[in-house]
Design a protein around this motif. Sequence first.
Motif, PDB file in Angstrom:
ATOM      1  N   LYS A   1      56.969  60.051  49.826  1.00  0.00           N
ATOM      2  CA  LYS A   1      55.894  59.871  49.783  1.00  0.00           C
ATOM      3  C   LYS A   1      54.854  59.242  49.233  1.00  0.00           C
ATOM      4  CE  LYS A   1      55.520  64.006  52.977  1.00  0.00           C
ATOM      5  NZ  LYS A   1      53.958  65.299  53.098  1.00  0.00           N
ATOM      6  N   GLN A   2      53.651  58.812  49.528  1.00  0.00           N
ATOM      7  CA  GLN A   2      53.036  58.070  48.527  1.00  0.00           C
ATOM      8  C   GLN A   2      51.992  59.100  47.414  1.00  0.00           C
ATOM      9  OE1 GLN A   2      50.472  55.247  51.101  1.00  0.00           O
ATOM     10  NE2 GLN A   2      51.480  53.646  50.091  1.00  0.00           N
ATOM     11  N   ARG A   3      51.461  58.033  46.284  1.00  0.00           N
ATOM     12  CA  ARG A   3      50.778  58.933  45.607  1.00  0.00           C
ATOM     13  C   ARG A   3      49.378  58.785  46.098  1.00  0.00           C
ATOM     14  NH1 ARG A   3      51.706  57.675  39.377  1.00  0.00           N
ATOM     15  NH2 ARG A   3      54.263  57.423  39.956  1.00  0.00           N
ATOM     16  N   GLU A   4      49.062  59.808  46.078  1.00  0.00           N
ATOM     17  CA  GLU A   4      48.085  60.205  46.550  1.00  0.00           C
ATOM     18  C   GLU A   4      46.659  60.708  45.788  1.00  0.00           C
ATOM     19  OE1 GLU A   4      47.885  63.070  49.700  1.00  0.00           O
ATOM     20  OE2 GLU A   4      48.213  64.871  48.703  1.00  0.00           O
ATOM     21  N   LEU A   5      45.339  60.763  46.497  1.00  0.00           N
ATOM     22  CA  LEU A   5      44.306  60.872  44.798  1.00  0.00           C
ATOM     23  C   LEU A   5      44.225  62.530  45.421  1.00  0.00           C
ATOM     24  CD1 LEU A   5      41.825  59.807  42.515  1.00  0.00           C
ATOM     25  CD2 LEU A   5      40.167  59.843  45.254  1.00  0.00           C
ATOM     26  N   VAL A   6      44.045  63.174  44.729  1.00  0.00           N
ATOM     27  CA  VAL A   6      43.558  64.401  44.474  1.00  0.00           C
ATOM     28  C   VAL A   6      42.319  63.950  43.502  1.00  0.00           C
ATOM     29  CG1 VAL A   6      43.758  66.772  43.370  1.00  0.00           C
ATOM     30  CG2 VAL A   6      45.528  65.217  43.073  1.00  0.00           C
ATOM     31  N   ALA A   7      41.484  64.229  42.986  1.00  0.00           N
ATOM     32  CA  ALA A   7      40.625  64.035  42.222  1.00  0.00           C
ATOM     33  C   ALA A   7      39.974  62.924  41.015  1.00  0.00           C
ATOM     34  CB  ALA A   7      40.062  65.199  41.460  1.00  0.00           C
TER      35      ALA A   7
ATOM     36  N   THR B   1      31.767  62.743  40.185  1.00  0.00           N
ATOM     37  CA  THR B   1      33.411  63.648  40.396  1.00  0.00           C
ATOM     38  C   THR B   1      33.870  62.979  42.097  1.00  0.00           C
ATOM     39  OG1 THR B   1      32.713  65.494  41.091  1.00  0.00           O
ATOM     40  CG2 THR B   1      33.452  65.158  38.679  1.00  0.00           C
ATOM     41  N   ASN B   2      34.390  63.152  42.348  1.00  0.00           N
ATOM     42  CA  ASN B   2      34.991  62.938  44.061  1.00  0.00           C
ATOM     43  C   ASN B   2      36.641  63.461  44.051  1.00  0.00           C
ATOM     44  OD1 ASN B   2      35.727  60.084  42.941  1.00  0.00           O
ATOM     45  ND2 ASN B   2      37.056  60.319  44.477  1.00  0.00           N
ATOM     46  N   TYR B   3      36.498  64.383  45.327  1.00  0.00           N
ATOM     47  CA  TYR B   3      37.708  65.329  45.494  1.00  0.00           C
ATOM     48  C   TYR B   3      38.227  64.736  47.092  1.00  0.00           C
ATOM     49  CZ  TYR B   3      36.619  68.024  42.064  1.00  0.00           C
ATOM     50  OH  TYR B   3      36.008  68.474  40.976  1.00  0.00           O
ATOM     51  N   ALA B   4      39.988  64.706  47.405  1.00  0.00           N
ATOM     52  CA  ALA B   4      40.636  64.581  47.932  1.00  0.00           C
ATOM     53  C   ALA B   4      40.062  65.895  48.679  1.00  0.00           C
ATOM     54  CB  ALA B   4      42.015  65.250  47.945  1.00  0.00           C
TER      55      ALA B   4
ATOM     56  N   LYS C   1      48.174  76.418  47.648  1.00  0.00           N
ATOM     57  CA  LYS C   1      48.946  77.188  48.061  1.00  0.00           C
ATOM     58  C   LYS C   1      50.866  76.186  48.239  1.00  0.00           C
ATOM     59  CE  LYS C   1      44.470  76.474  51.365  1.00  0.00           C
ATOM     60  NZ  LYS C   1      43.786  75.643  52.462  1.00  0.00           N
ATOM     61  N   PRO C   2      51.278  76.588  49.301  1.00  0.00           N
ATOM     62  CA  PRO C   2      52.986  75.927  49.006  1.00  0.00           C
ATOM     63  C   PRO C   2      52.490  74.952  49.672  1.00  0.00           C
ATOM     64  CG  PRO C   2      52.467  77.485  50.616  1.00  0.00           C
ATOM     65  CD  PRO C   2      51.764  77.745  50.003  1.00  0.00           C
ATOM     66  N   GLU C   3      51.734  73.748  50.177  1.00  0.00           N
ATOM     67  CA  GLU C   3      51.733  72.438  50.110  1.00  0.00           C
ATOM     68  C   GLU C   3      50.449  71.595  49.233  1.00  0.00           C
ATOM     69  OE1 GLU C   3      50.206  75.247  52.540  1.00  0.00           O
ATOM     70  OE2 GLU C   3      48.350  74.499  52.470  1.00  0.00           O
ATOM     71  N   ASP C   4      50.305  72.420  48.120  1.00  0.00           N
ATOM     72  CA  ASP C   4      49.789  71.652  46.889  1.00  0.00           C
ATOM     73  C   ASP C   4      51.210  71.340  45.810  1.00  0.00           C
ATOM     74  OD1 ASP C   4      47.215  74.009  46.961  1.00  0.00           O
ATOM     75  OD2 ASP C   4      47.020  71.729  47.095  1.00  0.00           O
ATOM     76  N   THR C   5      52.166  71.792  46.002  1.00  0.00           N
ATOM     77  CA  THR C   5      53.521  71.229  45.532  1.00  0.00           C
ATOM     78  C   THR C   5      54.407  70.183  45.404  1.00  0.00           C
ATOM     79  OG1 THR C   5      54.725  73.738  46.209  1.00  0.00           O
ATOM     80  CG2 THR C   5      55.974  72.047  45.874  1.00  0.00           C
ATOM     81  N   ASP C   6      54.059  69.559  44.654  1.00  0.00           N
ATOM     82  CA  ASP C   6      53.840  68.215  44.036  1.00  0.00           C
ATOM     83  C   ASP C   6      54.002  67.877  42.744  1.00  0.00           C
ATOM     84  OD1 ASP C   6      51.328  67.016  46.661  1.00  0.00           O
ATOM     85  OD2 ASP C   6      53.822  66.240  46.983  1.00  0.00           O
ATOM     86  N   VAL C   7      54.686  67.121  42.279  1.00  0.00           N
ATOM     87  CA  VAL C   7      54.336  66.549  41.072  1.00  0.00           C
ATOM     88  C   VAL C   7      53.631  65.760  40.734  1.00  0.00           C
ATOM     89  CG1 VAL C   7      55.146  64.295  38.955  1.00  0.00           C
ATOM     90  CG2 VAL C   7      56.623  65.140  40.832  1.00  0.00           C
ATOM     91  N   TYR C   8      51.986  66.182  39.712  1.00  0.00           N
ATOM     92  CA  TYR C   8      51.096  65.542  39.172  1.00  0.00           C
ATOM     93  C   TYR C   8      51.416  64.764  38.250  1.00  0.00           C
ATOM     94  CZ  TYR C   8      48.920  69.132  42.527  1.00  0.00           C
ATOM     95  OH  TYR C   8      48.364  69.594  43.957  1.00  0.00           O
ATOM     96  N   TYR C   9      50.374  63.592  38.999  1.00  0.00           N
ATOM     97  CA  TYR C   9      49.314  62.199  37.276  1.00  0.00           C
ATOM     98  C   TYR C   9      48.837  62.395  36.568  1.00  0.00           C
ATOM     99  CZ  TYR C   9      54.652  61.251  39.008  1.00  0.00           C
ATOM    100  OH  TYR C   9      55.915  61.385  39.717  1.00  0.00           O
ATOM    101  N   CYS C  10      48.376  61.597  35.724  1.00  0.00           N
ATOM    102  CA  CYS C  10      46.993  61.683  35.326  1.00  0.00           C
ATOM    103  C   CYS C  10      47.055  59.900  35.246  1.00  0.00           C
ATOM    104  CB  CYS C  10      47.230  62.430  33.913  1.00  0.00           C
ATOM    105  SG  CYS C  10      45.160  62.147  32.620  1.00  0.00           S
ATOM    106  N   ASN C  11      45.894  60.154  35.101  1.00  0.00           N
ATOM    107  CA  ASN C  11      44.954  58.276  35.686  1.00  0.00           C
ATOM    108  C   ASN C  11      44.204  57.762  34.597  1.00  0.00           C
ATOM    109  OD1 ASN C  11      43.597  56.679  37.346  1.00  0.00           O
ATOM    110  ND2 ASN C  11      45.773  55.174  37.151  1.00  0.00           N
TER     111      ASN C  11
END
Length: 121
Positions: free
Chosen positions: A43-49, A57-60, A86-96
Amino acid sequence: QVRLVESGGGSVQPGGSLRLSCAASGSIFIINDMGWYRQAPGKQRELVARISSGGSTNYADSVKGRFTISRDNAKNTVYLQMNSLKPEDTDVYYCNAGVITGTPYRSLKVWGPGTLVTVSS
């Protein structure tokens, strides 16, 4: 050279909490926006916050009310407090981070290597 290092990932049960940290180091003059993104396999990398240098601040939509982004400018560090996971929060999280380096002045977009968050019972 500027480097971002994430920490705080791991495994947690649904409804639990985790706090991610991301520290920037190197030849830094100014750090502008900092943010957290996530990406699942295929999947594509998506913004969390994201958070600006002034604290805006802005959030998904999927994380509003559950996640909180903050930063400590003195430590060049950004945090992501994740509650009610939630289970759907399971991902690799990247800092930018958007960084202006020290002399010579350059504008860079820097990514961390990522940290895995697993939400499962």
